[in-house]
Design a protein around this motif. Structure first.
Motif, mmCIF file in Angstrom:
data_model
loop_
_atom_site.group_PDB
_atom_site.id
_atom_site.type_symbol
_atom_site.label_atom_id
_atom_site.label_comp_id
_atom_site.label_asym_id
_atom_site.label_seq_id
_atom_site.Cartn_x
_atom_site.Cartn_y
_atom_site.Cartn_z
ATOM 1 N N UNK A 83 0.820 -1.218 0.000
ATOM 2 C CA UNK A 83 0.000 0.000 0.000
ATOM 3 C C UNK A 83 0.850 1.262 0.000
ATOM 4 N N UNK A 84 2.153 1.129 0.184
ATOM 5 C CA UNK A 84 3.028 2.292 0.244
ATOM 6 C C UNK A 84 4.198 2.161 -0.703
ATOM 7 N N UNK A 85 5.155 3.043 -0.486
ATOM 8 C CA UNK A 85 6.362 3.063 -1.301
ATOM 9 C C UNK A 85 7.574 2.977 -0.388
ATOM 10 N N UNK A 86 8.669 2.522 -0.940
ATOM 11 C CA UNK A 86 9.915 2.483 -0.211
ATOM 12 C C UNK A 86 10.500 3.888 -0.159
ATOM 13 N N UNK A 87 10.823 4.352 1.033
ATOM 14 C CA UNK A 87 11.479 5.646 1.224
ATOM 15 C C UNK A 87 12.981 5.389 1.121
ATOM 16 N N UNK A 88 13.543 5.708 -0.042
ATOM 17 C CA UNK A 88 14.948 5.402 -0.305
ATOM 18 C C UNK A 88 15.890 6.127 0.651
ATOM 19 N N UNK A 93 19.632 5.672 5.222
ATOM 20 C CA UNK A 93 20.007 6.034 6.584
ATOM 21 C C UNK A 93 20.065 4.789 7.471
ATOM 22 N N UNK A 94 19.067 3.913 7.368
ATOM 23 C CA UNK A 94 19.042 2.691 8.174
ATOM 24 C C UNK A 94 20.238 1.790 7.859
ATOM 25 N N UNK A 95 20.685 1.805 6.596
ATOM 26 C CA UNK A 95 21.791 0.948 6.162
ATOM 27 C C UNK A 95 23.156 1.604 6.360
ATOM 28 N N UNK A 96 23.165 2.851 6.777
ATOM 29 C CA UNK A 96 24.436 3.540 6.982
ATOM 30 C C UNK A 96 25.080 4.021 5.703
ATOM 31 N N UNK A 97 24.262 4.291 4.692
ATOM 32 C CA UNK A 97 24.763 4.788 3.409
ATOM 33 C C UNK A 97 24.290 6.217 3.202
ATOM 34 N N UNK A 98 24.922 6.897 2.257
ATOM 35 C CA UNK A 98 24.538 8.278 1.965
ATOM 36 C C UNK A 98 23.265 8.327 1.118
ATOM 37 N N UNK A 99 23.173 7.431 0.139
ATOM 38 C CA UNK A 99 22.033 7.387 -0.765
ATOM 39 C C UNK A 99 21.664 5.947 -1.091
ATOM 40 N N UNK A 100 20.438 5.792 -1.543
ATOM 41 C CA UNK A 100 19.987 4.496 -2.061
ATOM 42 C C UNK A 100 19.155 4.762 -3.299
ATOM 43 N N UNK A 101 19.237 3.837 -4.232
ATOM 44 C CA UNK A 101 18.387 3.906 -5.422
ATOM 45 C C UNK A 101 17.953 2.490 -5.757
ATOM 46 N N UNK A 102 16.837 2.388 -6.436
ATOM 47 C CA UNK A 102 16.328 1.070 -6.801
ATOM 48 C C UNK A 102 17.350 0.360 -7.677
#
Length: 174
Positions: A83-88, A93-102
């Protein structure tokens, strides 16, 4: 059709996901439905055909992390309600990275061993750091892909966390 399983049970529809769960001794139910090839909204299809609230059905998404966390893989898994979307940004932040992309769908298929629309968090060819949206904690059970389109696994969210050594995180948005 739903089947209850425990370690050593004959699943009849074994996938790498069910093999991992059986090996871990986790209780789960398989939920199968006839997937229509022209449907691309897999979550809505599953909710309707399984007669389950869409908020309890979770999708498994692979992301690329930039830069990769020290000593960690450059890929991760986010599991969020359909019902929602992934907040990249939140996942990064949770993974300890600067950015995430699909991740590219071909990469997701190659690394997981599953096809898009049937990617299970369990039994992946390359185990990756996994983050389950914290909304799952409110449900007694959730459903995730069992390793192919039209095949879901229902289990307690804490069992998913335990088997995958995953983490709860606020990674979904509307």
């Amino acid at each position: 059709m739903a089947k209850a399983h425990r370690r050593g049970a004959d699943t009849g529809s074994a996938t790498p996901a069910t093999v991992q769960l059986d090996a871990a001794g986790v209780a789960y139910r398989t939920r199968e439905y006839e997937h229509a090839d022209d449907v691309h909204d897999f979550g809505d299809e599953a909710a309707a055909l399984l007669d389950v609230a869409a908020e309890r059905i979770f999708k498994t998404l692979m992301v690329e992390l930039e830069p990769a966390p020290s000593r960690g893989p450059a890929l991760a898994i986010g599991i969020v309600p359909v019902t929602g979307r992934l907040d990249l940004k939140a996942l990064a932040q949770a993974a300890g990275a600067k950015r995430a992309r699909m991740a590219d769908p071909a990469t997701a298929e190659r690394k997981s061993g599953y096809v898009v629309g049937g990617i299970s968090p369990f039994g992946q060819k390359t185990p990756l750091p996994t983050y389950l949206d914290s909304s799952a904690e409110q449900a007694e059970t959730i459903l995730v892909s069992g390793g192919r389109r039209g095949f879901d696994i229902e289990l307690a969210p804490n069992d998913l966390i335990s088997v995958l050594q995953a983490h709860y995180a606020d990674i979904a948005r509307d």
